[in-house]
Design an enzyme around this catalytic site. Structure first.
Site, PDB file in Angstrom:
ATOM      1  N   ASP A 153       3.367  32.377  -4.698  1.00  0.00           N
ATOM      2  CA  ASP A 153       2.378  33.136  -3.915  1.00  0.00           C
ATOM      3  C   ASP A 153       3.053  34.326  -3.230  1.00  0.00           C
ATOM      4  O   ASP A 153       4.247  34.293  -2.926  1.00  0.00           O
ATOM      5  CB  ASP A 153       1.757  32.187  -2.865  1.00  0.00           C
ATOM      6  CG  ASP A 153       0.442  32.705  -2.332  1.00  0.00           C
ATOM      7  OD1 ASP A 153      -0.086  33.710  -2.857  1.00  0.00           O
ATOM      8  OD2 ASP A 153      -0.082  32.102  -1.375  1.00  0.00           O
TER       9      ASP A 153
ATOM     10  N   ASN B  11      -8.897  31.487  -8.617  1.00  0.00           N
ATOM     11  CA  ASN B  11      -8.463  32.860  -8.873  1.00  0.00           C
ATOM     12  C   ASN B  11      -9.406  33.610  -9.825  1.00  0.00           C
ATOM     13  O   ASN B  11      -9.387  34.837  -9.902  1.00  0.00           O
ATOM     14  CB  ASN B  11      -7.026  32.912  -9.419  1.00  0.00           C
ATOM     15  CG  ASN B  11      -5.972  32.561  -8.390  1.00  0.00           C
ATOM     16  OD1 ASN B  11      -4.916  32.026  -8.722  1.00  0.00           O
ATOM     17  ND2 ASN B  11      -6.231  32.860  -7.110  1.00  0.00           N
TER      18      ASN B  11
END
Ligand code: IPE
Ligand code: IPE
Ligand code: MG
Length: 232
Positions: free
Chosen positions: A15, A63
């Site tokens: 991330d 996502n």
């Protein structure tokens, strides 16, 4: 310092690509491109260290809700990496695998994935497992469907049946889960499989995460006292 213990299975929630790019006044996609470089570095480092399974949370079910432009950029990068990494994987004895909801992937990407999976299926140094279009709740749901379809009587179901129905069947649970970028949440990652994983959270953004940071995380893991509910 405690002796360094190399986990059999390391999993990484990669991330911070967007923030890395933003801090440089660049487009988010630039962060993803740099992130791919770190995937290469960390994969090589894990092979060298003797890690047997490296799983990477690359793209979550959630996502898909990002702007189409970013989703397309990420899928394009996936395609490009697949095309470019064959030689390195063969040289390093890496078996490439992709786990997740394949129904949402394009035919052309699916074909490239399957080809690389087949080409590397005999490699036995390390499994590099790309968690793509994956979510933990989806995995449990598809496992439940499989189990219901199997017709096995409910009272005979055991933990091992669920293990075997998850997309990670046959892969030992990760001993160590690393999340970069300072976020301290699981974001619908492997929910069942991380029941007793050790978590290491680092503020380092994924495009800055190199072997040095990996070793720091492994050393942190090595210093943990894993009790599994028992008294030591
Ligand atoms: C991780 O970086 C890559 C994916 C989730 C695909 P992000 O894109 O989430 O980057 P941040 O969190 O916005 O910085
Ligand atoms: C988690 O990162 C998913 C991946 C790293 C692939 P996100 O950036 O999507 O997670 P949230 O939105 O901060 O929970
Ligand atoms: Mg993020």
């Amino acid at each position: 310092m405690a002796e360094r213990i190399i986990p059999q299975h390391i999993s990484i929630i990669m991330d911070g690509n967007g923030r890395w790019a933003k801090a440089r006044g660049q487009q988010r996609a630039c962060g993803h491109i740099e992130g791919v470089e770190r995937v290469r570095d960390i994969t090589t480092a894990c092979v060298e260290l003797g890690v047997r399974y490296l799983s990477l949370y690359t793209f979550s079910e959630e996502n898909w809700n990002r702007p189409a432009e970013e989703v397309n950029a990420l899928m394009g990068l996936m395609m490009k990496s697949i095309e470019g990494e064959y030689d390195t994987m063969m040289r390093n004895g890496v078996r490439f695998r992709v786990l997740g909801n394949r129904a949402r992937l394009s035919d052309i990407l699916l074909e490239a994935i399957t080809n690389l999976e087949n080409a590397t299926s005999g490699n036995a140094n390390m499994d590099m497992i790309i968690m793509l279009s994956y979510s933990g709740k989806w995995d449990i749901l598809q496992a439940a469907r499989k189990l219901m379809e199997s017709g096995k009587p409910a009272e005979q179901l055991d933990y091992s049946d669920i293990d075997a129905a998850l997309v990670t069947a046959g892969i030992p649970d990760p001993e160590l889960v690393i999340r970069t970028s300072g976020e301290k949440r699981i974001s619908n990652y492997m929910l069942w499989q991380t029941a007793y994983s050790e978590f290491v959270f680092t503020d380092t953004l994924w495009p800055d995460f190199r072997k040095e940071q990996l070793l720091e995380a492994i050393d942190e893991y090595s210093s943990r006292d894993r009790r599994f509910g028992k008294v030591k």
